[in-house]
Scaffold this active site. Structure first.
Site, PDB file in Angstrom:
ATOM      1  N   GLU A 181      47.179  33.738  42.466  1.00 36.51           N
ATOM      2  CA  GLU A 181      47.293  35.004  41.724  1.00 36.51           C
ATOM      3  C   GLU A 181      45.984  35.765  41.858  1.00 36.51           C
ATOM      4  O   GLU A 181      44.918  35.180  41.757  1.00 36.51           O
ATOM      5  CB  GLU A 181      47.535  34.714  40.231  1.00 36.51           C
ATOM      6  CG  GLU A 181      48.734  33.831  39.978  1.00 36.51           C
ATOM      7  CD  GLU A 181      48.766  33.258  38.555  1.00 36.51           C
ATOM      8  OE1 GLU A 181      47.956  33.704  37.707  1.00 36.51           O
ATOM      9  OE2 GLU A 181      49.588  32.367  38.310  1.00 36.51           O
ATOM     10  N   LYS A 221      42.800  37.644  40.768  1.00 43.01           N
ATOM     11  CA  LYS A 221      42.077  37.587  39.490  1.00 43.01           C
ATOM     12  C   LYS A 221      41.633  38.995  39.143  1.00 43.01           C
ATOM     13  O   LYS A 221      40.693  39.528  39.726  1.00 43.01           O
ATOM     14  CB  LYS A 221      40.881  36.651  39.603  1.00 43.01           C
ATOM     15  CG  LYS A 221      40.179  36.431  38.270  1.00 43.01           C
ATOM     16  CD  LYS A 221      39.127  35.348  38.379  1.00 43.01           C
ATOM     17  CE  LYS A 221      38.482  35.013  37.048  1.00 43.01           C
ATOM     18  NZ  LYS A 221      37.817  36.117  36.412  1.00 43.01           N
ATOM     19  N   ASP A 246      40.075  42.096  37.143  1.00 41.03           N
ATOM     20  CA  ASP A 246      38.842  42.220  36.381  1.00 41.03           C
ATOM     21  C   ASP A 246      39.101  43.095  35.162  1.00 41.03           C
ATOM     22  O   ASP A 246      38.995  44.306  35.197  1.00 41.03           O
ATOM     23  CB  ASP A 246      37.768  42.850  37.270  1.00 41.03           C
ATOM     24  CG  ASP A 246      36.394  42.380  36.862  1.00 41.03           C
ATOM     25  OD1 ASP A 246      36.307  41.544  35.941  1.00 41.03           O
ATOM     26  OD2 ASP A 246      35.416  42.853  37.459  1.00 41.03           O
ATOM     27  N   TYR A 257      48.822  42.866  33.531  1.00 38.91           N
ATOM     28  CA  TYR A 257      49.553  41.903  34.347  1.00 38.91           C
ATOM     29  C   TYR A 257      49.557  40.582  33.577  1.00 38.91           C
ATOM     30  O   TYR A 257      48.508  40.135  33.109  1.00 38.91           O
ATOM     31  CB  TYR A 257      48.882  41.689  35.709  1.00 38.91           C
ATOM     32  CG  TYR A 257      49.319  42.685  36.760  1.00 38.91           C
ATOM     33  CD1 TYR A 257      50.672  42.960  36.967  1.00 38.91           C
ATOM     34  CD2 TYR A 257      48.383  43.326  37.554  1.00 38.91           C
ATOM     35  CE1 TYR A 257      51.078  43.870  37.945  1.00 38.91           C
ATOM     36  CE2 TYR A 257      48.782  44.240  38.536  1.00 38.91           C
ATOM     37  CZ  TYR A 257      50.134  44.500  38.717  1.00 38.91           C
ATOM     38  OH  TYR A 257      50.531  45.392  39.673  1.00 38.91           O
ATOM     39  N   LYS A 279      46.382  27.991  40.810  1.00 39.13           N
ATOM     40  CA  LYS A 279      46.834  27.067  39.768  1.00 39.13           C
ATOM     41  C   LYS A 279      47.775  26.049  40.391  1.00 39.13           C
ATOM     42  O   LYS A 279      48.632  26.430  41.215  1.00 39.13           O
ATOM     43  CB  LYS A 279      47.592  27.832  38.675  1.00 39.13           C
ATOM     44  CG  LYS A 279      46.741  28.883  37.980  1.00 39.13           C
ATOM     45  CD  LYS A 279      47.565  29.739  37.031  1.00 39.13           C
ATOM     46  CE  LYS A 279      46.657  30.800  36.410  1.00 39.13           C
ATOM     47  NZ  LYS A 279      47.421  31.847  35.718  1.00 39.13           N
ATOM     48  N   LYS A 323      35.968  33.080  43.582  1.00 39.34           N
ATOM     49  CA  LYS A 323      35.446  34.424  43.363  1.00 39.34           C
ATOM     50  C   LYS A 323      35.067  35.103  44.679  1.00 39.34           C
ATOM     51  O   LYS A 323      34.610  34.458  45.614  1.00 39.34           O
ATOM     52  CB  LYS A 323      34.198  34.361  42.459  1.00 39.34           C
ATOM     53  CG  LYS A 323      34.449  33.752  41.090  1.00 39.34           C
ATOM     54  CD  LYS A 323      35.184  34.688  40.163  1.00 39.34           C
ATOM     55  CE  LYS A 323      34.266  35.681  39.504  1.00 39.34           C
ATOM     56  NZ  LYS A 323      33.539  35.158  38.355  1.00 39.34           N
ATOM     57  N   CYS A 380      10.388  69.780  52.100  1.00 35.84           N
ATOM     58  CA  CYS A 380      11.000  68.676  52.824  1.00 35.84           C
ATOM     59  C   CYS A 380       9.948  67.608  53.105  1.00 35.84           C
ATOM     60  O   CYS A 380       8.895  67.917  53.670  1.00 35.84           O
ATOM     61  CB  CYS A 380      11.604  69.181  54.128  1.00 35.84           C
ATOM     62  SG  CYS A 380      12.167  67.854  55.205  1.00 35.84           S
ATOM     63  N   CYS A 386       9.344  67.606  57.120  1.00 34.76           N
ATOM     64  CA  CYS A 386       8.764  68.709  57.886  1.00 34.76           C
ATOM     65  C   CYS A 386       8.028  69.734  57.030  1.00 34.76           C
ATOM     66  O   CYS A 386       7.388  70.635  57.559  1.00 34.76           O
ATOM     67  CB  CYS A 386       9.834  69.407  58.709  1.00 34.76           C
ATOM     68  SG  CYS A 386      10.937  70.434  57.723  1.00 34.76           S
ATOM     69  N   CYS A 429      16.909  70.772  53.183  1.00 32.58           N
ATOM     70  CA  CYS A 429      15.730  71.229  53.891  1.00 32.58           C
ATOM     71  C   CYS A 429      16.141  72.449  54.697  1.00 32.58           C
ATOM     72  O   CYS A 429      17.172  72.435  55.361  1.00 32.58           O
ATOM     73  CB  CYS A 429      15.249  70.129  54.827  1.00 32.58           C
ATOM     74  SG  CYS A 429      14.164  70.734  56.114  1.00 32.58           S
ATOM     75  N   CYS A 465      12.870  70.624  61.808  1.00 33.44           N
ATOM     76  CA  CYS A 465      12.701  69.371  61.059  1.00 33.44           C
ATOM     77  C   CYS A 465      13.057  68.165  61.934  1.00 33.44           C
ATOM     78  O   CYS A 465      14.184  68.063  62.415  1.00 33.44           O
ATOM     79  CB  CYS A 465      13.592  69.407  59.819  1.00 33.44           C
ATOM     80  SG  CYS A 465      13.476  67.921  58.824  1.00 33.44           S
TER      81      CYS A 465
HETATM   82  S1  IVH Z   1      44.402  31.839  33.938  1.00 30.70           S
HETATM   83  C1  IVH Z   1      43.830  28.179  31.764  1.00 30.70           C
HETATM   84  N1  IVH Z   1      45.070  33.724  35.639  1.00 30.70           N
HETATM   85  O1  IVH Z   1      39.914  35.132  34.254  1.00 30.70           O
HETATM   86  C2  IVH Z   1      43.924  29.426  32.545  1.00 30.70           C
HETATM   87  N2  IVH Z   1      43.108  34.045  34.343  1.00 30.70           N
HETATM   88  O2  IVH Z   1      37.763  33.099  34.126  1.00 30.70           O
HETATM   89  C3  IVH Z   1      43.042  30.471  32.086  1.00 30.70           C
HETATM   90  N3  IVH Z   1      41.992  36.176  34.740  1.00 30.70           N
HETATM   91  O3  IVH Z   1      39.869  34.622  30.795  1.00 30.70           O
HETATM   92  C4  IVH Z   1      43.185  31.788  32.682  1.00 30.70           C
HETATM   93  N4  IVH Z   1      43.405  36.942  36.235  1.00 30.70           N
HETATM   94  O4  IVH Z   1      40.509  36.930  31.725  1.00 30.70           O
HETATM   95  C5  IVH Z   1      44.184  33.335  34.721  1.00 30.70           C
HETATM   96  N5  IVH Z   1      45.829  35.303  37.155  1.00 30.70           N
HETATM   97  C6  IVH Z   1      44.924  34.913  36.227  1.00 30.70           C
HETATM   98  C7  IVH Z   1      43.818  35.712  35.860  1.00 30.70           C
HETATM   99  C8  IVH Z   1      42.931  35.230  34.912  1.00 30.70           C
HETATM  100  C9  IVH Z   1      42.306  37.197  35.541  1.00 30.70           C
HETATM  101  C10 IVH Z   1      40.788  36.149  33.878  1.00 30.70           C
HETATM  102  C11 IVH Z   1      41.117  35.883  32.422  1.00 30.70           C
HETATM  103  C12 IVH Z   1      40.406  34.615  32.075  1.00 30.70           C
HETATM  104  C13 IVH Z   1      39.332  34.569  33.122  1.00 30.70           C
HETATM  105  C14 IVH Z   1      38.910  33.136  33.375  1.00 30.70           C
END
Ligand code: IVH
Length: 679
Positions: free
Chosen positions: A115, A117, A119, A225, A292, A316, A410, A413, A428, A434
């Site tokens: 999935e 991640k 932000d 999401y 996961k 990351k 500038c 020049c 400039c 120049c």
């Molecule tokens: S799972 C036990 N899935 O990342 C599982 N977290 O560093 C815990 N996050 O606090 C989280 N996308 O804010 C999970 N697809 C995703 C995620 C996700 C973003 C963030 C979430 C969590 C942090 C953990």
């Protein structure tokens, strides 16, 4: 016993319809009706609820935005802790993670759910009997803050689940985030209001969720999401994480379309690198991929340590933001003469590379962010874009931090620096003089459509400027400054090439006024404008003498071009270079200035439509303009003639209607030749 009234039925029907379309739009990303129609349904429902306020329920789609600010947020103890994730930063760490799991589970390969991640901020949504009854932030994982009123304002969070057979208690977990487009629009609004813009989408999302007034949150472009569950009671969920996500989606919860079941570590790495390559093109920011273990049974067998599960990991991406110190603020001169303030930084690793410079864009940006030499700053580098200073950590500003001042001269020049009113860029005014602009200026000067110096390629120009042999384009023609033996001694040159080059330079001396003007590289003076200026004025002194009003008479020359021309010829260096070029033999025949020609069509307005066989529409336009006519694009009562070619458009019909004289191509050509004979 209550009977269902008509209005009650209509309200229930409308709510179902609206919820259905919200689901189509937000969750499936497949709207079935235009936005306007959706808005109309909402207005209908609002009207009915106004008639029968006793029928309003908290889960009505009209009731997302609460009416008054809260005093503070209550605490929520999470029934199931909201865990965090362990991080990995390299393929190698990922392989180790996978190896550990295979050993613990005693399997050959693990199937994962991958999935993106996002932000943003982790939230928990608690549905009881299909109704959203509470929403909370993650907080410290055990206790969070109750933000139900704010969460309800997010359109992609369903107030009621759809479909059927959801558990009586279903706690959904997900990430609230702000899409990039919404973030940029929000920041534009913030700036317009004179408020501070947000540093990044994450901060904007966090700030928006933490509003005590849900009416403010409602104006913020937030989305969600969902990626997991907390407490579940009343029925069983599927045995795989990937299937749970499908189930959540069927209940109306928004799930990332990027989630994917992947088999084994190599597939994980492929997924990571593929989505990494698309990272900057996604409509939202992601900071990694979460993997996961897909089978919930295996998750349970693995368990958790401290604050993170053993069955998941966040791989990351390289951080796109980092903190460092500004050593100094320099000014860089670009090839168009634009002056860009640049922060020289203590080296910092960000976005996968070591960064030592970051752009500050322009004077206004430096003032707005108030970046000073000596400041600690947040630097951002996303993808291939130039690193930029995002914000200053004011709390860590040293006493001797120096504010930035844009130089008046500038730095390369010494020419005057000008900033056109209403524009952000300072430039400039040195132009050809120049050195920073010289390489590009010389390349342009020598190019085929300008002075057409054969054999003077880009590499050679760069060498000449770097050797310090070309102070201006005039030096090209100066055999004392650039004698044969110097040219012959350059890399990839030689006796013969030098001789050929000098011959080509000699040949270029004979040119036209239009080419020469174009070759000067005045901003926004392209070939066509140069030609128009040459036709109109006939000679260089006439152009250099012309004031604003006179220049504006030239067809297709507007105020921006005029300002550039005036600035260019005002600069003494530029006038000197022009004089040197002429002294060294560059020449052209003067032409009869259009301003001096009789203008038999002065005061007449022409419109051209359809295709002509003897000339292009543009040529026809030029001929007409040379005779003093004005050429416009739409027919009105003031139009004198409409010239009609083959397959004319609606302009001919309009001419007919208004009784404007029409000329076919033959008649038009006849008119032209009569007038030209009359010269
Ligand atoms: S799972 C036990 N899935 O990342 C599982 N977290 O560093 C815990 N996050 O606090 C989280 N996308 O804010 C999970 N697809 C995703 C995620 C996700 C973003 C963030 C979430 C969590 C942090 C953990």
């Amino acid at each position: 016993m209550s009977t269902t009234t008509d209005i009650e039925q209509s309200i229930a029907q409308l709510r179902d319809e609206i919820n259905h379309h919200s689901y189509q739009y937000y969750v499936l990303d497949a709207p079935q009706i235009p936005d306007a129609e959706y808005d109309q349904l909402m207005r209908k429902l609002e009207a009915l609820e106004k008639e029968a306020p006793e029928l309003i329920t908290a889960d009505s789609p009209t009731q997302r935005v609460g009416a008054k600010p809260q005093a503070g947020f209550d605490e929520v103890v999470h029934a199931v802790a909201m865990l965090s994730l362990d991080n990995a930063f390299s393929d190698e760490e990922m392989r180790l993670f996978d190896k550990r799991l295979r050993e613990r589970l005693a399997v050959d390969a693990v199937t994962y759910c991958a999935e993106p991640k996002l932000d943003g901020l982790a939230v928990s949504l608690r549905y009881e009997d299909g109704r959203l009854i509470r929403a909370a932030t993650r907080g410290d994982g055990r206790v969070g803050e109750e933000i139900t009123q704010n969460i309800r304002t997010i359109s992609s969070v369903p107030l009621c689940l759809i479909g059927s057979s959801w558990p009586r208690i279903l706690e959904v977990r997900g990430e609230v985030y702000m899409p990039r487009a919404g973030f940029e629009a929000l920041n534009r609004r913030q700036l317009e209001k004179g408020d501070k813009p947000f540093v990044n989408p994450r901060n904007a999302a966090a700030g928006s969720l933490r509003q005590l007034d849900p009416r403010v949150t409602a104006t913020r472009p937030l989305a969600i999401y969902c990626y997991g569950v907390g407490e579940v009671e009343g029925s069983e969920l599927p045995p795989l994480q990937s299937e749970i996500l499908v189930r959540l989606k069927s209940w109306g919860l928004r799930v990332s379309p990027e989630t994917q079941q992947v088999n084994g570590i190599e597939a994980c790495l492929d997924y990571y690198h593929q989505i990494g390559a698309r990272r900057d093109a996604l409509p939202y920011e992601i900071d990694g991929v979460v993997f996961k273990v897909d089978a919930i049974k295996q998750q349970q067998a693995l368990g958790a340590v401290a604050r993170a599960p053993r069955w998941a990991i966040a791989y990351k991406f390289p951080a796109q933001e980092a903190m460092t110190r500004v050593i100094d603020i320099d000014v860089q001169v670009g090839r168009t003469g634009a002056l860009t303030p640049v922060a020289r930084l203590e080296p910092v690793f960000v976005g996968g590379v070591t960064v030592t410079n970051a752009t500050l864009h322009n004077e206004d940006e430096v003032q707005r962010k108030d970046v000073r030499s000596g400041d600690m700053v947040v630097v951002r580098r996303a993808g291939d874009v130039i690193p930029e200073v995002v914000s200053v950590v004011v709390a860590r500003r040293p006493d001797n931090a120096q504010p930035f001042v844009m130089p008046h001269e500038c730095p390369v020049c010494g020419s005057e620096v000008r900033r056109v009113e209403g524009e952000a860029v300072s430039r400039c005014s040195g132009g050809l003089y120049c050195p920073a602009q010289r390489k590009e200026a010389v390349k342009h000067f020598a190019s085929r459509r300008a002075m057409d110096i054969e054999g003077l390629g880009d590499k050679l120009v760069e060498q000449l400027v770097e050797m310090g042999w070309l102070h201006s384009v005039a030096d090209l023609y100066d055999r004392d400054a650039l004698p044969h033996h110097k040219l012959a001694g350059l890399a990839r040159m030689g006796d013969k090439s030098a001789t050929n080059l000098i011959a080509a330079i000699e040949k270029s001396k004979q040119t036209t006024l239009a080419r020469f003007l174009f070759a000067l590289g005045i901003r926004e003076v392209g070939e066509a404008t140069a030609q128009a200026l040459a036709n109109h004025f006939g000679s260089l002194p006439a152009i250099m003498k012309a004031d604003e009003a006179a220049l504006l008479q030239v067809p297709d020359v507007g105020p921006v071009v005029v300002a550039n021309l005036l600035a260019f010829f005002h600069e003494p260096h530029n006038r000197e270079v022009i004089a040197s070029l002429q002294r060294l033999g560059v020449h052209w025949p003067d032409v009869v200035a259009a301003v001096d020609l009789p203008q038999p069509l002065a005061g007449k307005t022409f419109v051209l439509t359809g295709t002509m066989t003897t000339m292009t529409r543009d040529e026809a336009k030029k001929k007409l303009q040379a005779l003093g006519a004005k050429v416009t694009s739409s027919v009105s009562k003031k139009t004198s003639y409409v010239v009609v070619g083959a397959d004319p458009g609606s302009k001919r019909d309009k001419a007919e209607k208004l009784g404007v004289t029409q000329l076919d191509e033959t008649a038009f050509n006849q008119l032209l030749s009569e007038l030209q004979e009359g010269d």
